[in-house]
Design an enzyme around this catalytic site. Structure first.
Site, PDB file in Angstrom:
ATOM      1  CB  SER A 155      58.952   0.211  39.416  1.00 48.01           C
ATOM      2  OG  SER A 155      57.643   0.674  39.712  1.00 48.01           O
ATOM      3  CE1 TYR A 168      60.960   5.036  41.348  1.00 51.93           C
ATOM      4  CE2 TYR A 168      58.927   4.268  40.346  1.00 51.93           C
ATOM      5  CZ  TYR A 168      59.994   4.057  41.185  1.00 51.93           C
ATOM      6  OH  TYR A 168      60.122   2.861  41.865  1.00 51.93           O
TER       7      TYR A 168
HETATM    8  P1  NAD Z   1      64.522   2.818  49.833  1.00 53.42           P
HETATM    9  O1  NAD Z   1      64.441   4.287  49.736  1.00 53.42           O
HETATM   10  O2  NAD Z   1      64.494   2.182  51.182  1.00 53.42           O
HETATM   11  O3  NAD Z   1      65.778   2.243  49.072  1.00 53.42           O
HETATM   12  C1  NAD Z   1      66.493   2.910  48.067  1.00 53.42           C
HETATM   13  C2  NAD Z   1      67.955   2.804  48.432  1.00 53.42           C
HETATM   14  O4  NAD Z   1      68.751   3.342  47.369  1.00 53.42           O
HETATM   15  C3  NAD Z   1      68.288   3.623  49.695  1.00 53.42           C
HETATM   16  O5  NAD Z   1      69.046   2.824  50.569  1.00 53.42           O
HETATM   17  C4  NAD Z   1      69.082   4.789  49.156  1.00 53.42           C
HETATM   18  O6  NAD Z   1      70.050   5.280  50.074  1.00 53.42           O
HETATM   19  C5  NAD Z   1      69.759   4.142  47.960  1.00 53.42           C
HETATM   20  N1  NAD Z   1      70.231   5.131  47.000  1.00 53.42           N
HETATM   21  C6  NAD Z   1      69.566   6.202  46.523  1.00 53.42           C
HETATM   22  N2  NAD Z   1      70.342   6.884  45.678  1.00 53.42           N
HETATM   23  C7  NAD Z   1      71.520   6.227  45.611  1.00 53.42           C
HETATM   24  C8  NAD Z   1      72.715   6.431  44.909  1.00 53.42           C
HETATM   25  N3  NAD Z   1      72.861   7.488  44.108  1.00 53.42           N
HETATM   26  N4  NAD Z   1      73.730   5.544  45.077  1.00 53.42           N
HETATM   27  C9  NAD Z   1      73.602   4.493  45.901  1.00 53.42           C
HETATM   28  N5  NAD Z   1      72.484   4.238  46.598  1.00 53.42           N
HETATM   29  C10 NAD Z   1      71.461   5.100  46.454  1.00 53.42           C
HETATM   30  O7  NAD Z   1      63.302   2.283  48.953  1.00 53.42           O
HETATM   31  P2  NAD Z   1      63.028   0.830  48.350  1.00 53.42           P
HETATM   32  O8  NAD Z   1      61.574   0.736  48.198  1.00 53.42           O
HETATM   33  O9  NAD Z   1      63.735  -0.215  49.096  1.00 53.42           O
HETATM   34  O10 NAD Z   1      63.628   0.988  46.873  1.00 53.42           O
HETATM   35  C11 NAD Z   1      64.541   0.065  46.306  1.00 53.42           C
HETATM   36  C12 NAD Z   1      64.265  -0.077  44.828  1.00 53.42           C
HETATM   37  O11 NAD Z   1      62.974  -0.665  44.634  1.00 53.42           O
HETATM   38  C13 NAD Z   1      64.253   1.246  44.049  1.00 53.42           C
HETATM   39  O12 NAD Z   1      64.889   1.075  42.801  1.00 53.42           O
HETATM   40  C14 NAD Z   1      62.772   1.501  43.846  1.00 53.42           C
HETATM   41  O13 NAD Z   1      62.509   2.279  42.698  1.00 53.42           O
HETATM   42  C15 NAD Z   1      62.260   0.080  43.692  1.00 53.42           C
HETATM   43  N6  NAD Z   1      60.828  -0.070  43.917  1.00 53.42           N
HETATM   44  C16 NAD Z   1      60.281   0.091  45.156  1.00 53.42           C
HETATM   45  C17 NAD Z   1      58.924  -0.080  45.316  1.00 53.42           C
HETATM   46  C18 NAD Z   1      58.230   0.065  46.641  1.00 53.42           C
HETATM   47  O14 NAD Z   1      57.005  -0.007  46.685  1.00 53.42           O
HETATM   48  N7  NAD Z   1      58.934   0.254  47.747  1.00 53.42           N
HETATM   49  C19 NAD Z   1      58.126  -0.389  44.215  1.00 53.42           C
HETATM   50  C20 NAD Z   1      58.711  -0.533  42.971  1.00 53.42           C
HETATM   51  C21 NAD Z   1      60.069  -0.384  42.835  1.00 53.42           C
END
Ligand code: NAD
Length: 270
Positions: A155, A168
């Protein structure tokens, strides 16, 4: 989506947390580039199965596997099932991540441990298993120049401090050093390890930051490029990082953030 070039032909890709958001887009994009894709999910079986069916409907190969990435036995079984389904594993995208936000005085130990458990220990468990499997299958028959490649979903908060989200930000700061140290450790045997640092991407994890007009306006002040990111923006970067086009890239974080990490407050002379 752009025209595909089959850049991941014959690859087997495992994407954690891919029943939604960024992981879903990565799984779909990698399948579109010819990879057989394991869709890992923690609880939303219906969404995972729907994605698998969509990939198959487009002529791809995919299976869904339920596993919690913070649980050692689950992760080992996830890799076992990947190899049972497709015979090998070439690309591991450690994408699963969560937020449990609170100011420090209100943050419970459980809020802390759960986020570190998924976002950082989950990276360790998946990467350890990936390295073991890459080693076991060797370079013989590998579809890529590397012996295998790991992409950790970090991130912008591996770099930008984030008050109220200490668990986080600490987990993502840890991911940065995890990726660099592991890349250094395994580069000589032909394993590549990189991270992607998304900025603000429109997914369920940060819904409150974009679902109202006011929230979106405030968010856009932090993004020099002037738009919120889409999951496909990250997916295209992940496909490139996983492919031979990025064969000389290891130990780095690719920021996909529309400039969010460029200290936008300094645009007007600080
Ligand atoms: P999201 O909530 O749609 O995706 C996260 C996924 O991880 C979900 O499908 C959830 O079910 C799964 N998950 C959570 N805990 C889990 C576990 N213990 N075992 C297996 N799966 C698990 O959100 P996203 O934005 O798609 O996030 C994906 C990644 O991107 C994350 O690591 C998040 O920190 C990172 N991220 C997202 C953003 C953003 O702006 N959306 C920014 C920076 C980083």
């Amino acid at each position: 989506m752009p025209a595909y070039a089959n850049r991941l032909e014959n690859h087997v890709a495992l994407v954690t947390g891919s029943s939604s958001g960024i992981g879903l887009a990565i799984a779909e994009a990698m399948a579109g580039e010819g990879a057989s894709v394991v869709v890992n999910y923690r609880s939303d079986e219906q969404a995972a199965n729907a994605l698998v069916e969509r990939i198959k409907g487009n002529g791809g190969r995919s299976v869904a596997v339920k596993a919690d990435v913070s649980e050692e036995e689950d992760v080992i079984r996830l890799f076992d099932e990947t190899i049972a389904a497709f015979g090998r594993v070439d690309v591991v995208v450690s994408n699963a991540g969560i937020q449990k936000d609170a100011a420090i005085a209100e943050m419970t130990l459980q809020d802390w441990n759960t986020v570190i458990g998924v976002n950082l220990t989950g990276q360790f468990l998946c990467a350890r298993e990936a390295v073991r499997r890459f080693r076991a299958q060797g370079r013989e028959g590998a579809p890529a120049r590397s012996k295998g490649t790991i992409i950790a979903m970090s991130s912008v908060h591996e770099l930008i401090p984030w008050a109220g989200h200490i668990n986080y930000a600490s987990s993502k700061g840890g991911v940065r050093m995890f990726v660099q140290s592991l890349a250094q450790e395994v580069a000589a045997e032909g394993i590549r390890v990189n991270a992607i640092a998304p900025g603000a991407i429109k997914t369920p994890i940060n819904k409150e930051a974009w679902e109202t007009e006011d929230a979106l306006e405030a968010l856009l002040k932090l993004i020099p490029y002037g738009r919120i990111g889409e999951p496909q923006d990250v997916a295209r970067a992940a496909v490139w990082l996983a492919s031979d086009e990025a064969d000389y890239v290891t130990g780095t974080t690719l920021f996909v953030d529309g400039g969010m990490s460029l200290y936008p407050e300094f645009r007007d002379n600080g």
